[in-house]
Design a protein around this motif. Structure first.
Motif, PDB file in Angstrom:
ATOM      1  N   LEU A 197       0.879  -1.144  -0.040  1.00  0.00           N
ATOM      2  CA  LEU A 197      -0.142   0.019  -0.090  1.00  0.00           C
ATOM      3  C   LEU A 197       0.807   1.331  -0.038  1.00  0.00           C
ATOM      4  CD1 LEU A 197      -2.417  -1.073   2.862  1.00  0.00           C
ATOM      5  CD2 LEU A 197      -3.202  -0.851   0.432  1.00  0.00           C
ATOM      6  N   THR A 198       0.802   2.011  -1.338  1.00  0.00           N
ATOM      7  CA  THR A 198       1.517   3.159  -1.297  1.00  0.00           C
ATOM      8  C   THR A 198       0.985   4.436  -1.810  1.00  0.00           C
ATOM      9  OG1 THR A 198       3.659   1.569  -1.764  1.00  0.00           O
ATOM     10  CG2 THR A 198       3.851   3.932  -2.328  1.00  0.00           C
ATOM     11  N   LEU A 199       1.028   5.411  -1.049  1.00  0.00           N
ATOM     12  CA  LEU A 199       0.270   6.754  -1.204  1.00  0.00           C
ATOM     13  C   LEU A 199       1.172   7.770  -1.010  1.00  0.00           C
ATOM     14  CD1 LEU A 199      -2.860   6.177   1.214  1.00  0.00           C
ATOM     15  CD2 LEU A 199      -2.735   6.044  -1.327  1.00  0.00           C
ATOM     16  N   LYS A 200       1.521   8.639  -2.326  1.00  0.00           N
ATOM     17  CA  LYS A 200       2.287   9.534  -2.503  1.00  0.00           C
ATOM     18  C   LYS A 200       3.644   9.168  -1.985  1.00  0.00           C
ATOM     19  CE  LYS A 200       2.069  14.021  -3.811  1.00  0.00           C
ATOM     20  NZ  LYS A 200       1.688  14.394  -5.140  1.00  0.00           N
ATOM     21  N   GLY A 201       4.250   8.046  -2.272  1.00  0.00           N
ATOM     22  CA  GLY A 201       5.459   7.589  -1.828  1.00  0.00           C
ATOM     23  C   GLY A 201       5.713   6.948  -0.539  1.00  0.00           C
ATOM     24  N   VAL A 202       4.656   7.163   0.336  1.00  0.00           N
ATOM     25  CA  VAL A 202       4.850   6.438   1.728  1.00  0.00           C
ATOM     26  C   VAL A 202       4.045   5.323   1.627  1.00  0.00           C
ATOM     27  CG1 VAL A 202       3.810   6.751   4.109  1.00  0.00           C
ATOM     28  CG2 VAL A 202       4.482   8.900   2.765  1.00  0.00           C
ATOM     29  N   VAL A 203       4.714   4.148   2.089  1.00  0.00           N
ATOM     30  CA  VAL A 203       4.377   2.870   2.192  1.00  0.00           C
ATOM     31  C   VAL A 203       3.788   2.662   3.705  1.00  0.00           C
ATOM     32  CG1 VAL A 203       5.028   0.354   2.318  1.00  0.00           C
ATOM     33  CG2 VAL A 203       6.138   1.925   0.733  1.00  0.00           C
ATOM     34  N   TYR A 204       2.579   1.920   3.511  1.00  0.00           N
ATOM     35  CA  TYR A 204       1.932   1.514   4.827  1.00  0.00           C
ATOM     36  C   TYR A 204       1.787   0.143   4.926  1.00  0.00           C
ATOM     37  CZ  TYR A 204       0.115   6.470   4.742  1.00  0.00           C
ATOM     38  OH  TYR A 204       0.060   7.725   4.670  1.00  0.00           O
ATOM     39  N   PRO A 205       2.236  -0.294   6.185  1.00  0.00           N
ATOM     40  CA  PRO A 205       2.347  -1.875   6.362  1.00  0.00           C
ATOM     41  C   PRO A 205       0.893  -2.519   6.495  1.00  0.00           C
ATOM     42  CG  PRO A 205       3.226  -0.800   8.225  1.00  0.00           C
ATOM     43  CD  PRO A 205       2.953   0.308   7.100  1.00  0.00           C
ATOM     44  N   VAL A 215     -13.368  14.523  -4.389  1.00  0.00           N
ATOM     45  CA  VAL A 215     -12.785  13.652  -5.440  1.00  0.00           C
ATOM     46  C   VAL A 215     -11.235  13.839  -5.122  1.00  0.00           C
ATOM     47  CG1 VAL A 215     -12.514  13.424  -8.175  1.00  0.00           C
ATOM     48  CG2 VAL A 215     -14.762  14.132  -7.199  1.00  0.00           C
ATOM     49  N   LEU A 216     -10.647  12.607  -5.459  1.00  0.00           N
ATOM     50  CA  LEU A 216      -9.130  12.412  -5.324  1.00  0.00           C
ATOM     51  C   LEU A 216      -8.795  12.057  -6.803  1.00  0.00           C
ATOM     52  CD1 LEU A 216      -8.633  10.902  -1.817  1.00  0.00           C
ATOM     53  CD2 LEU A 216      -8.427  13.356  -2.511  1.00  0.00           C
ATOM     54  N   HIS A 217      -7.795  12.419  -7.393  1.00  0.00           N
ATOM     55  CA  HIS A 217      -7.059  11.982  -8.525  1.00  0.00           C
ATOM     56  C   HIS A 217      -5.868  11.328  -8.389  1.00  0.00           C
ATOM     57  CE1 HIS A 217      -9.806  15.252  -9.685  1.00  0.00           C
ATOM     58  NE2 HIS A 217     -10.000  14.437 -10.615  1.00  0.00           N
ATOM     59  N   GLY A 218      -5.339  10.642  -9.373  1.00  0.00           N
ATOM     60  CA  GLY A 218      -4.463   9.713  -9.055  1.00  0.00           C
ATOM     61  C   GLY A 218      -3.103  10.967  -9.025  1.00  0.00           C
ATOM     62  N   GLY A 219      -1.982  10.662  -8.165  1.00  0.00           N
ATOM     63  CA  GLY A 219      -1.186  11.706  -7.645  1.00  0.00           C
ATOM     64  C   GLY A 219      -1.410  12.550  -6.747  1.00  0.00           C
ATOM     65  N   ASP A 220      -2.769  12.634  -6.235  1.00  0.00           N
ATOM     66  CA  ASP A 220      -3.143  13.463  -5.275  1.00  0.00           C
ATOM     67  C   ASP A 220      -2.504  13.051  -4.064  1.00  0.00           C
ATOM     68  OD1 ASP A 220      -4.487  15.324  -6.994  1.00  0.00           O
ATOM     69  OD2 ASP A 220      -6.352  14.644  -6.379  1.00  0.00           O
ATOM     70  N   SER A 221      -2.298  13.967  -3.060  1.00  0.00           N
ATOM     71  CA  SER A 221      -2.000  13.784  -1.690  1.00  0.00           C
ATOM     72  C   SER A 221      -3.086  12.834  -1.096  1.00  0.00           C
ATOM     73  CB  SER A 221      -1.627  14.720  -0.761  1.00  0.00           C
ATOM     74  OG  SER A 221      -0.339  15.430  -1.208  1.00  0.00           O
ATOM     75  N   ALA A 245      -7.792   6.421   9.337  1.00  0.00           N
ATOM     76  CA  ALA A 245      -7.118   6.157   8.112  1.00  0.00           C
ATOM     77  C   ALA A 245      -6.535   7.118   7.195  1.00  0.00           C
ATOM     78  CB  ALA A 245      -8.009   5.188   7.169  1.00  0.00           C
ATOM     79  N   MET A 246      -5.712   6.961   6.276  1.00  0.00           N
ATOM     80  CA  MET A 246      -5.309   7.679   5.103  1.00  0.00           C
ATOM     81  C   MET A 246      -6.114   7.135   3.863  1.00  0.00           C
ATOM     82  SD  MET A 246      -3.341   9.925   6.418  1.00  0.00           S
ATOM     83  CE  MET A 246      -2.430  10.947   5.126  1.00  0.00           C
ATOM     84  N   ALA A 247      -6.586   7.984   3.107  1.00  0.00           N
ATOM     85  CA  ALA A 247      -7.585   7.460   2.116  1.00  0.00           C
ATOM     86  C   ALA A 247      -6.930   8.111   0.812  1.00  0.00           C
ATOM     87  CB  ALA A 247      -8.961   8.090   2.346  1.00  0.00           C
ATOM     88  N   GLY A 248      -6.579   7.253  -0.287  1.00  0.00           N
ATOM     89  CA  GLY A 248      -6.200   7.971  -1.335  1.00  0.00           C
ATOM     90  C   GLY A 248      -6.015   6.748  -2.546  1.00  0.00           C
ATOM     91  N   LEU A 249      -5.479   7.341  -3.691  1.00  0.00           N
ATOM     92  CA  LEU A 249      -5.376   6.459  -4.844  1.00  0.00           C
ATOM     93  C   LEU A 249      -3.715   5.795  -4.763  1.00  0.00           C
ATOM     94  CD1 LEU A 249      -7.340   8.600  -6.605  1.00  0.00           C
ATOM     95  CD2 LEU A 249      -6.822   6.670  -8.086  1.00  0.00           C
ATOM     96  N   ASP A 250      -3.973   4.487  -4.751  1.00  0.00           N
ATOM     97  CA  ASP A 250      -2.473   3.722  -4.862  1.00  0.00           C
ATOM     98  C   ASP A 250      -1.751   4.174  -5.919  1.00  0.00           C
ATOM     99  OD1 ASP A 250      -1.373   1.338  -3.119  1.00  0.00           O
ATOM    100  OD2 ASP A 250      -0.443   1.570  -4.776  1.00  0.00           O
ATOM    101  N   ASP A 251      -0.377   4.582  -5.596  1.00  0.00           N
ATOM    102  CA  ASP A 251       0.802   5.007  -6.666  1.00  0.00           C
ATOM    103  C   ASP A 251       1.074   4.137  -7.706  1.00  0.00           C
ATOM    104  OD1 ASP A 251       1.412   7.041  -4.698  1.00  0.00           O
ATOM    105  OD2 ASP A 251       3.247   6.325  -4.055  1.00  0.00           O
ATOM    106  N   GLU A 252       0.385   2.694  -7.501  1.00  0.00           N
ATOM    107  CA  GLU A 252       0.558   1.976  -8.687  1.00  0.00           C
ATOM    108  C   GLU A 252      -0.368   2.607  -9.867  1.00  0.00           C
ATOM    109  OE1 GLU A 252      -0.710  -1.605  -7.014  1.00  0.00           O
ATOM    110  OE2 GLU A 252      -3.107  -1.109  -7.132  1.00  0.00           O
ATOM    111  N   ARG A 253      -1.052   3.339  -9.633  1.00  0.00           N
ATOM    112  CA  ARG A 253      -1.833   4.133 -10.751  1.00  0.00           C
ATOM    113  C   ARG A 253      -1.560   5.396 -10.736  1.00  0.00           C
ATOM    114  NH1 ARG A 253      -1.597   0.170 -13.700  1.00  0.00           N
ATOM    115  NH2 ARG A 253      -3.385  -1.414 -13.703  1.00  0.00           N
ATOM    116  N   THR A 254      -0.401   6.139 -10.479  1.00  0.00           N
ATOM    117  CA  THR A 254       0.137   7.602 -10.450  1.00  0.00           C
ATOM    118  C   THR A 254      -0.586   8.426 -11.455  1.00  0.00           C
ATOM    119  OG1 THR A 254       1.906   7.133  -8.934  1.00  0.00           O
ATOM    120  CG2 THR A 254       1.852   9.176 -10.168  1.00  0.00           C
TER     121      THR A 254
END
Length: 166
Positions: A56-64, A118-124, A88-97
């Motif tokens: 799980l990776t959001l904006k370069g941060v990995v969550y275990p 609305v959150l887009h790919g690459g958003d924090s 929680a931290m909610a976002g689009l995974d970096d695998e689809r930046t």
């Protein structure tokens, strides 16, 4: 995101818990619940991984810990009145930046308690913290931002339910 003042202060103090490998006292990871009850618009929800079974990776941060799913997704959790907070931290995974668009909403006893917009790919990612004291039901919803589900890889990263002390 809708937060009470007390919940906002609690979230600020405990946001680092979302990247931790160990649970804080009186808490459970969302991923430890029965994920077969969670829907997903593509694939299956993954405990501790993205919907493509990567970290799980959001904006370069990995969550275990957390849950990777795909829009449109929802899960209803029976709190039995023993939970005090959901974070929680909610976002689009970096695998689809750069691709995808989703929304995260949290409902408590039928009332909207949090909405990322609305959150887009690459958003924090957006932090979510919701007071659950005395509440019965928690509904977590990932929407497709009304543009279809292509690339909508959603992470409830570090998702924790805090429980009454026992």
């Amino acid at each position: 995101i809708i937060l009470s003042l007390s919940t906002r202060a609690y979230a600020q103090e405990n946001i680092s818990s979302l990247r931790a490998t160990q649970l804080p006292p009186n808490a459970i990871w969302l991923e430890s619940l029965d994920l077969s009850k969670m829907s997903a618009g593509w694939g299956e929800p993954q405990a501790g991984l993205s919907c493509e079974k990567k970290p799980l990776t959001l904006k370069g941060v990995v969550y275990p810990h957390g849950v990777g799913t795909h829009a449109r997704s929802e899960v209803l959790i029976d709190l039995k009145g023993v939970a005090t907070c959901f974070m929680a931290m909610a976002g689009l995974d970096d695998e689809r930046t750069g691709a995808g668009s989703i929304t995260f909403q949290v409902y408590v006893d039928g009332k909207k308690a949090a909405d990322t917009g609305v959150l887009h790919g690459g958003d924090s990612p957006r932090p979510i913290s919701v007071d659950l004291t005395g509440k019965k039901r928690l509904l977590l919803v990932v929407g497709d931002a009304d543009d279809g589900i292509t690339n909508d890889h959603a992470d409830w990263a570090g998702a924790i339910l805090f429980l009454n002390e026992f």
